[in-house]
Design an enzyme around this catalytic site. Structure first.
Site, PDB file in Angstrom:
ATOM      1  N   GLU A  69      10.216  -4.883  -5.423  1.00 60.16           N
ATOM      2  CA  GLU A  69       9.141  -5.710  -4.866  1.00 60.16           C
ATOM      3  C   GLU A  69       9.224  -7.124  -5.460  1.00 60.16           C
ATOM      4  OE1 GLU A  69       6.498  -7.677  -3.161  1.00 60.16           O
ATOM      5  OE2 GLU A  69       6.706  -5.591  -2.479  1.00 60.16           O
TER       6      GLU A  69
ATOM      7  N   ASP B  54       4.042   0.399   7.699  1.00 64.86           N
ATOM      8  CA  ASP B  54       4.221  -0.427   8.889  1.00 64.86           C
ATOM      9  C   ASP B  54       5.678  -0.569   9.323  1.00 64.86           C
ATOM     10  OD1 ASP B  54       1.505  -0.754   8.710  1.00 64.86           O
ATOM     11  OD2 ASP B  54       1.584  -2.803   7.935  1.00 64.86           O
TER      12      ASP B  54
ATOM     13  N   LYS C 227      -0.607   1.086  12.942  1.00 61.05           N
ATOM     14  CA  LYS C 227      -0.152   0.570  11.656  1.00 61.05           C
ATOM     15  C   LYS C 227      -1.361   0.125  10.831  1.00 61.05           C
ATOM     16  CE  LYS C 227       4.386  -0.705  13.450  1.00 61.05           C
ATOM     17  NZ  LYS C 227       5.101   0.392  12.773  1.00 61.05           N
ATOM     18  N   THR C 228      -1.939   1.081  10.118  1.00 60.54           N
ATOM     19  CA  THR C 228      -3.134   0.814   9.322  1.00 60.54           C
ATOM     20  C   THR C 228      -2.990   1.445   7.944  1.00 60.54           C
ATOM     21  OG1 THR C 228      -4.319   2.834   9.962  1.00 60.54           O
ATOM     22  CG2 THR C 228      -4.532   0.927  11.434  1.00 60.54           C
TER      23      THR C 228
ATOM     24  N   CYS D 253      -9.115   2.826  12.613  1.00 58.09           N
ATOM     25  CA  CYS D 253      -9.416   1.409  12.753  1.00 58.09           C
ATOM     26  C   CYS D 253     -10.930   1.231  12.733  1.00 58.09           C
ATOM     27  CB  CYS D 253      -8.840   0.875  14.057  1.00 58.09           C
ATOM     28  SG  CYS D 253      -9.025  -0.918  14.231  1.00 58.09           S
TER      29      CYS D 253
ATOM     30  N   SER E 215       0.828  -1.214   0.000  1.00 52.47           N
ATOM     31  CA  SER E 215       0.000   0.000   0.000  1.00 52.47           C
ATOM     32  C   SER E 215       0.857   1.256   0.000  1.00 52.47           C
ATOM     33  CB  SER E 215      -0.907   0.013   1.239  1.00 52.47           C
ATOM     34  OG  SER E 215      -1.669  -1.166   1.324  1.00 52.47           O
TER      35      SER E 215
ATOM     36  N   CYS F 117      -2.901  -3.209  12.231  1.00 50.04           N
ATOM     37  CA  CYS F 117      -4.286  -3.020  12.635  1.00 50.04           C
ATOM     38  C   CYS F 117      -4.560  -3.661  13.992  1.00 50.04           C
ATOM     39  CB  CYS F 117      -5.257  -3.569  11.592  1.00 50.04           C
ATOM     40  SG  CYS F 117      -6.970  -3.104  11.946  1.00 50.04           S
TER      41      CYS F 117
END
Length: 535
Positions: free
Chosen positions: A164, A427, A435-436, A470, A142, A290
């Protein structure tokens, strides 16, 4: 001819990426052969494959050769293979890659005359990418895709590479819904090539370390990728190995986890099948992705059991290594009402350390008020495991890491304090926010604005307030939308009491947020994401 090409000798010319439509012009210009030096899918779906080009080229009477060369140091055997092709192919020959530089370097390497090779050494060195990329982004999740899209939206001329290794990209926030029977798992995954921003270079390899003094990222295959500025966002690693025996039993014996794409559907199967018995839900020590996800799995399962009349026959426990139910106190009363509604037992300071799947036994380390630890075993019929999580090893063991292994940053600017040309988000960065994905959405703008300002030696203009969100799925059809910043400060987007469960937020969670993710955040569109400017 509209294609810009450079003639290197009487037989060979080089150019950047070509399209299928360009082949007619290439044939008309007299080229008899084409060498493709760019690996397929390196540039995402906008890049034609070698097979597509070859079919069209052959139809035009052009011989086509595929000799892919990855970004980085070029192996000697590639240069030898190029020399052999040049001896065999009918000329004139047009070689191409993304920019023509790899093709030029291969030409220099293929020369047998030492002096000629020395003349072209600068070209070869350039292909080692010492400073060729304006920005290198480590991670295609993300944060990595989002920051790349936002940077290119601001400045299209930037040469950006994304490192990646994986072929698939996941929308992980929906896995809780999959585990609750409210979302299709297939809608949470897309090909990595489909989400790569146009004009970004995809280096399809795994990072192995950093040499920040030389501005290099080290890859597992031995290559070294150079950068002028670096963005570190490889995500967080699921450390299953910290729970003895759990990896051997995941996906069977009633053991599952919504933290894995392949296991979230199994969670829903277990929930549907369980009519009586004992269900355990666990949460490890922080930090984790999360922080509300472990209890969200419990709420959705309990809601189903309540609706189907089974809840009274199922003993539900939530074992958390923490000392509180949720880190932001304002939301605890609303969550406790659901804990009581579902008759769930809360066990604080209870950390899962071992699982015996065959005997369906879970082992917990229980810490008392004096700090003494005892081991307690519990039988289960269903066990939802949230694994311990940590920074990736290649980051944790690098000069960029803080004491906990995460990429060290100034929490407000997201710039590394020791290496000003390095930024981090997501994250894997050390900022003490939740961490979202919602936090990443805000961090993207901070890094994009500050990175470009640093490039121009200007003062960093934007500060991050620690925003994270969240959406707590307390039942099927209602969500408590917890939005907060550093220190637990409430940062609601909407003028509604944030602790009240709402159907509107369920609609956001299941419909609006996924659409915004795929069509907004990953495309460089920053709706409702702009943070504070420095005064």
């Amino acid at each position: 001819m509209s294609i810009n090409f450079t003639q290197l000798d009487e037989k060979l010319s080089v150019t950047g990426q070509i399209s299928v439509d360009d082949l007619t012009e290439i044939a008309a210009s007299g080229f008899k052969s084409i060498i493709c030096n760019r690996p397929d899918f390196e540039g995402g779906e906008s890049q034609p494959t070698s097979e597509q080009l070859e079919i069209q080229a052959k139809g035009l009477g052009i011989t086509f050769a595929y000799l892919p060369v990855q970004v980085g140091v070029i192996p000697e055997e590639r240069g030898e293979a190029f020399r052999k092709l040049m001896a065999e192919l009918p000329g004139p020959v047009l070689a191409f890659c993304n920019s023509g530089r790899r093709a030029s370097a291969l030409h220099a390497m293929s020369k047998s005359d030492l002096e000629v090779a020395k003349m072209h050494q600068a070209t070869v060195d350039a292909c080692n990418w010492g400073n060729a990329f304006d920005v290198v982004v480590v991670g295609g999740g993300s944060a990595g895709i989002g920051i790349t899209a936002s940077l290119l939206k601001r400045r299209k001329s930037l040469r950006i590479a994304i490192i990646e290794p994986h072929d698939k990209h996941y929308y992980q926030p929906a896995w809780t819904l999959v585990g609750g029977g409210a979302y299709d798992a297939d809608k949470t995954v897309r090909r990595m090539s489909a989400v790569m921003p146009d004009n970004a270079e995809w280096i399809h390899a795994a990072a192995a370390g950093f040499d920040p003094d030389k501005n290099l990222v080290l890859l597992e295959d031995g290559r070294k990728i150079g950068y002028r500025q670096l963005v570190v966002c490889p995500g967080i690693r699921l450390a299953w190995e910290k729970i003895e025996g759990v990896e051997e039993t995941l996906g069977k014996n009633g053991v599952t986890s919504n933290y894995r794409f392949d296991l979230a559907p199994y969670t829903w199967s277990l929930v549907q099948e369980l009519k009586q018995g004992k269900a355990l839900f666990t949460q490890p020590p922080m930090p984790i992705k999360c922080a509300g996800a472990p209890q969200k799995a419990m709420y959705l399962a309990c809601d189903h059991w309540m609706r189907t009349g089974c809840l009274d026959d199922i003993s539900v426990e939530f074992d958390t290594a923490g000392a509180v139910l949720f880190g932001v106190a304002d939301f605890v009363p609303a969550l406790m009402r659901y804990v009581e509604r579902y008759h769930a037992k809360l066990n604080f300071n209870s950390n899962l350390v071992k699982v015996d799947g065959n005997s369906k036994t879970a082992y917990f380390e229980i810490k008392d008020a004096d700090g003494n630890v005892r081991l307690e075993e519990k039988q289960f019929d269903m066990l939802h495991v949230t694994p311990p999580q940590m920074a990736p090893d290649f980051l944790r063991n690098s000069p960029l890491a803080d004491a906990a292994g995460f990429c060290k940053v100034n929490e407000k600017t997201l710039q590394h304090p020791d290496y000003p040309n390095i930024f981090a988000l997501g994250d894997a960065c050390s900022s003490p926010n939740a961490k979202t994905a919602a936090a990443i959405r805000k961090q993207i703008v901070v890094v994009a604005e500050n990175l470009l300002a640093d490039k121009e030696d200007e003062e960093l203009p934007v500060v991050y307030d620690g925003y994270g969100a969240c959406p707590l799925t307390v039942e099927n059809g209602k969500v408590v939308l917890a939005e907060f910043g550093f220190g637990g400060k409430l940062l609601p987007t909407f003028p509604l009491k944030p602790s009240v469960p709402r159907k509107l937020y369920w609609f956001f969670k299941t419909t609006v947020f996924p659409w915004l993710y795929w069509n907004g955040m990953l495309k460089g569109k920053e709706w409702l994401a702009h943070p504070h400017k420095k005064h």
